[in-house]
Design an enzyme around this catalytic site. Structure first.
Site, PDB file in Angstrom:
ATOM      1  N   GLY A  13       1.932  -5.147   4.250  1.00 46.98           N
ATOM      2  CA  GLY A  13       1.452  -6.245   3.408  1.00 46.98           C
ATOM      3  C   GLY A  13       0.272  -7.025   3.963  1.00 46.98           C
ATOM      4  O   GLY A  13       0.060  -8.174   3.592  1.00 46.98           O
ATOM      5  N   SER A  14      -0.552  -6.380   4.819  1.00 44.67           N
ATOM      6  CA  SER A  14      -1.680  -7.150   5.363  1.00 44.67           C
ATOM      7  C   SER A  14      -2.729  -7.436   4.291  1.00 44.67           C
ATOM      8  O   SER A  14      -3.383  -8.483   4.313  1.00 44.67           O
ATOM      9  CB  SER A  14      -2.300  -6.448   6.573  1.00 44.67           C
ATOM     10  OG  SER A  14      -2.983  -5.278   6.196  1.00 44.67           O
ATOM     11  N   ASN A  15      -2.898  -6.543   3.321  1.00 41.79           N
ATOM     12  CA  ASN A  15      -3.840  -6.830   2.226  1.00 41.79           C
ATOM     13  C   ASN A  15      -3.308  -7.938   1.325  1.00 41.79           C
ATOM     14  O   ASN A  15      -4.077  -8.774   0.851  1.00 41.79           O
ATOM     15  CB  ASN A  15      -4.137  -5.562   1.426  1.00 41.79           C
ATOM     16  CG  ASN A  15      -5.183  -4.713   2.126  1.00 41.79           C
ATOM     17  OD1 ASN A  15      -6.356  -5.084   2.168  1.00 41.79           O
ATOM     18  ND2 ASN A  15      -4.762  -3.599   2.711  1.00 41.79           N
ATOM     19  N   ARG A  66      12.000   6.751 -13.691  1.00 43.26           N
ATOM     20  CA  ARG A  66      10.739   6.041 -13.457  1.00 43.26           C
ATOM     21  C   ARG A  66      10.435   5.042 -14.582  1.00 43.26           C
ATOM     22  O   ARG A  66       9.942   3.942 -14.351  1.00 43.26           O
ATOM     23  CB  ARG A  66       9.607   7.079 -13.345  1.00 43.26           C
ATOM     24  CG  ARG A  66       8.285   6.494 -12.921  1.00 43.26           C
ATOM     25  CD  ARG A  66       7.203   7.538 -12.986  1.00 43.26           C
ATOM     26  NE  ARG A  66       7.375   8.588 -12.015  1.00 43.26           N
ATOM     27  CZ  ARG A  66       6.853   8.553 -10.773  1.00 43.26           C
ATOM     28  NH1 ARG A  66       6.134   7.527 -10.390  1.00 43.26           N
ATOM     29  NH2 ARG A  66       7.034   9.556  -9.945  1.00 43.26           N
ATOM     30  N   ARG A  92       4.307   3.807  -4.813  1.00 42.88           N
ATOM     31  CA  ARG A  92       4.818   4.529  -5.982  1.00 42.88           C
ATOM     32  C   ARG A  92       3.666   4.782  -6.934  1.00 42.88           C
ATOM     33  O   ARG A  92       2.796   3.915  -7.101  1.00 42.88           O
ATOM     34  CB  ARG A  92       5.883   3.715  -6.740  1.00 42.88           C
ATOM     35  CG  ARG A  92       7.030   3.214  -5.917  1.00 42.88           C
ATOM     36  CD  ARG A  92       7.873   4.302  -5.317  1.00 42.88           C
ATOM     37  NE  ARG A  92       8.516   5.168  -6.283  1.00 42.88           N
ATOM     38  CZ  ARG A  92       9.178   6.277  -5.953  1.00 42.88           C
ATOM     39  NH1 ARG A  92       9.253   6.656  -4.687  1.00 42.88           N
ATOM     40  NH2 ARG A  92       9.758   7.000  -6.888  1.00 42.88           N
ATOM     41  N   ASN A 108      -6.352  -1.668  -7.125  1.00 46.72           N
ATOM     42  CA  ASN A 108      -5.767  -1.084  -5.914  1.00 46.72           C
ATOM     43  C   ASN A 108      -6.822  -1.069  -4.820  1.00 46.72           C
ATOM     44  O   ASN A 108      -8.017  -1.051  -5.090  1.00 46.72           O
ATOM     45  CB  ASN A 108      -5.310   0.352  -6.189  1.00 46.72           C
ATOM     46  CG  ASN A 108      -4.643   0.989  -4.980  1.00 46.72           C
ATOM     47  OD1 ASN A 108      -3.860   0.335  -4.276  1.00 46.72           O
ATOM     48  ND2 ASN A 108      -4.955   2.241  -4.698  1.00 46.72           N
ATOM     49  N   HIS A 110      -7.967   1.246  -1.602  1.00 46.32           N
ATOM     50  CA  HIS A 110      -7.760   2.595  -1.079  1.00 46.32           C
ATOM     51  C   HIS A 110      -8.633   2.787   0.168  1.00 46.32           C
ATOM     52  O   HIS A 110      -9.814   2.423   0.148  1.00 46.32           O
ATOM     53  CB  HIS A 110      -8.121   3.637  -2.146  1.00 46.32           C
ATOM     54  CG  HIS A 110      -7.889   5.034  -1.685  1.00 46.32           C
ATOM     55  ND1 HIS A 110      -6.623   5.581  -1.611  1.00 46.32           N
ATOM     56  CD2 HIS A 110      -8.747   5.971  -1.229  1.00 46.32           C
ATOM     57  CE1 HIS A 110      -6.719   6.813  -1.138  1.00 46.32           C
ATOM     58  NE2 HIS A 110      -7.995   7.076  -0.891  1.00 46.32           N
ATOM     59  N   SER A 137     -12.291   1.250  -0.730  1.00 42.88           N
ATOM     60  CA  SER A 137     -12.702   1.010  -2.112  1.00 42.88           C
ATOM     61  C   SER A 137     -11.640   0.172  -2.809  1.00 42.88           C
ATOM     62  O   SER A 137     -10.445   0.429  -2.660  1.00 42.88           O
ATOM     63  CB  SER A 137     -12.794   2.330  -2.895  1.00 42.88           C
ATOM     64  OG  SER A 137     -13.591   3.276  -2.218  1.00 42.88           O
ATOM     65  N   GLU A 143      -4.019   6.102 -15.006  1.00 43.82           N
ATOM     66  CA  GLU A 143      -2.945   7.083 -14.796  1.00 43.82           C
ATOM     67  C   GLU A 143      -3.375   8.243 -13.892  1.00 43.82           C
ATOM     68  O   GLU A 143      -2.524   9.003 -13.453  1.00 43.82           O
ATOM     69  CB  GLU A 143      -2.403   7.583 -16.137  1.00 43.82           C
ATOM     70  CG  GLU A 143      -3.485   8.072 -17.066  1.00 43.82           C
ATOM     71  CD  GLU A 143      -2.925   8.318 -18.463  1.00 43.82           C
ATOM     72  OE1 GLU A 143      -2.573   7.340 -19.134  1.00 43.82           O
ATOM     73  OE2 GLU A 143      -2.851   9.496 -18.835  1.00 43.82           O
ATOM     74  N   ASP A 144      -4.655   8.367 -13.596  1.00 40.19           N
ATOM     75  CA  ASP A 144      -5.104   9.415 -12.671  1.00 40.19           C
ATOM     76  C   ASP A 144      -5.223   8.846 -11.265  1.00 40.19           C
ATOM     77  O   ASP A 144      -5.995   7.903 -11.048  1.00 40.19           O
ATOM     78  CB  ASP A 144      -6.461   9.969 -13.108  1.00 40.19           C
ATOM     79  CG  ASP A 144      -6.391  10.554 -14.499  1.00 40.19           C
ATOM     80  OD1 ASP A 144      -5.398  11.259 -14.783  1.00 40.19           O
ATOM     81  OD2 ASP A 144      -7.292  10.269 -15.294  1.00 40.19           O
ATOM     82  N   ASP A 146      -5.975   7.402  -7.853  1.00 41.47           N
ATOM     83  CA  ASP A 146      -7.184   7.014  -7.108  1.00 41.47           C
ATOM     84  C   ASP A 146      -8.485   7.387  -7.828  1.00 41.47           C
ATOM     85  O   ASP A 146      -9.494   7.710  -7.196  1.00 41.47           O
ATOM     86  CB  ASP A 146      -7.189   7.665  -5.704  1.00 41.47           C
ATOM     87  CG  ASP A 146      -5.988   7.238  -4.879  1.00 41.47           C
ATOM     88  OD1 ASP A 146      -5.457   6.143  -5.121  1.00 41.47           O
ATOM     89  OD2 ASP A 146      -5.584   8.006  -3.999  1.00 41.47           O
ATOM     90  N   GLU A 175     -11.089  -3.845   4.511  1.00 41.55           N
ATOM     91  CA  GLU A 175     -10.195  -3.969   3.351  1.00 41.55           C
ATOM     92  C   GLU A 175      -9.879  -5.437   3.099  1.00 41.55           C
ATOM     93  O   GLU A 175      -9.851  -5.900   1.955  1.00 41.55           O
ATOM     94  CB  GLU A 175      -8.887  -3.207   3.593  1.00 41.55           C
ATOM     95  CG  GLU A 175      -9.061  -1.704   3.665  1.00 41.55           C
ATOM     96  CD  GLU A 175      -7.732  -0.976   3.820  1.00 41.55           C
ATOM     97  OE1 GLU A 175      -6.699  -1.471   3.333  1.00 41.55           O
ATOM     98  OE2 GLU A 175      -7.723   0.108   4.434  1.00 41.55           O
TER      99      GLU A 175
HETATM  100  C1  GRF Z   1      -3.989   0.063   3.338  1.00 42.35           C
HETATM  101  O1  GRF Z   1      -4.671   0.894   4.222  1.00 42.35           O
HETATM  102  C2  GRF Z   1      -4.428   0.308   1.915  1.00 42.35           C
HETATM  103  O2  GRF Z   1      -5.773   0.678   1.829  1.00 42.35           O
HETATM  104  C3  GRF Z   1      -3.550   1.452   1.492  1.00 42.35           C
HETATM  105  O3  GRF Z   1      -2.309   1.210   2.121  1.00 42.35           O
HETATM  106  C4  GRF Z   1      -2.517   0.410   3.278  1.00 42.35           C
HETATM  107  C5  GRF Z   1      -1.648  -0.803   3.090  1.00 42.35           C
HETATM  108  O4  GRF Z   1      -1.674  -1.660   4.203  1.00 42.35           O
HETATM  109  N1  GRF Z   1      -3.464   1.526   0.057  1.00 42.35           N
HETATM  110  P1  GRF Z   1      -1.064  -3.111   4.086  1.00 42.35           P
HETATM  111  O5  GRF Z   1       0.388  -2.944   3.632  1.00 42.35           O
HETATM  112  O6  GRF Z   1      -1.865  -3.865   3.073  1.00 42.35           O
HETATM  113  O7  GRF Z   1      -1.154  -3.697   5.444  1.00 42.35           O
END
Ligand code: GRF
Length: 190
Positions: A13-15, A66, A92, A108, A110, A137, A143-144, A146, A175
């Site tokens: 959860g750092s983002n 799902r 997921r 998202n 990535h 990014s 639905e596709d 990334d 990020e």
């Molecule tokens: C990050 O590298 C993000 O780009 C990817 O999963 C990782 C999640 O890291 N989708 P965090 O849980 O946000 O620390």
């Protein structure tokens, strides 16, 4: 009026923390209305609770399929009045069915310069391909996997002695800058 954001996590959860810090600024156009984890033991869930964010555990394993899981997510987004969903290390895949029922923006982060290196193990893949530049990014989720429209990217130089770990650490710093910046853009216009 600030846009309400639901953040979905599965782990560290750092983002999410970077988004939460940005939302602390009174001038930021978004606020976190809800953090959802599909994993009970996600460290990010504890952090969110300790920092006073509304949290919900929605464990995908407690649903028969799902579709039921995705309906539970959508109900939670709606109850929290969410305008935007941010996936932040959410492990997921959301199905076409989800996108038929949830029409608001889903973002998202990535860890690659899309369209290069979709999926997992992006840092090793960039090293294996001899890239001199790598990065992250923020993109719209469709639905596709990334493949939705890229909102913004940040890059780092690949050094000759980089390992997947050292590269991942430098990309992660970017990020944490990129996600709040992208959310600010989208919340400003959503
Ligand atoms: C990050 O590298 C993000 O780009 C990817 O999963 C990782 C999640 O890291 N989708 P965090 O849980 O946000 O620390």
């Amino acid at each position: 009026m600030k846009k309400k954001v639901a953040v979905l996590i599965s782990g560290r959860g750092s983002n999410m923390q970077a988004l939460a810090r940005a939302c602390d600024n009174p001038d930021f156009p978004a606020e976190i209305a809800l953090v959802i984890s599909n994993k009970e033991d996600a460290p990010g869930l504890d952090w969110a609770k300790q920092n006073g964010l509304p949290t919900l555990l929605i464990d995908h394993r407690s649903f028969t399929d799902r579709t039921e899981f995705e309906h539970a997510l959508i109900r939670a987004f709606e109850e929290a009045g969410s305008d935007i969903v941010c996936l932040a290390g959410f492990m997921r895949v959301l199905s076409p069915h989800f996108f038929q029922h949830w029409r608001k923006p889903v973002l998202n982060i990535h860890p690659s310069l899309l369209p290069k290196y979709k999926g997992l193990h992006t840092h090793q893949a960039a090293l294996d391909s001899g890239e001199t530049e790598h990065g992250c990014s923020v993109h719209f989720v469709t639905e596709d996997l990334d493949s939705g429209e890229v909102i913004l990217q940040k890059s780092v130089k690949v050094e000759s002695d980089d390992t997947a770990e050292t590269l991942a650490a430098r990309v992660l710093e970017q990020e944490h800058l990129a996600y709040p910046e992208a959310l600010k853009m989208i919340a400003g216009r959503a």
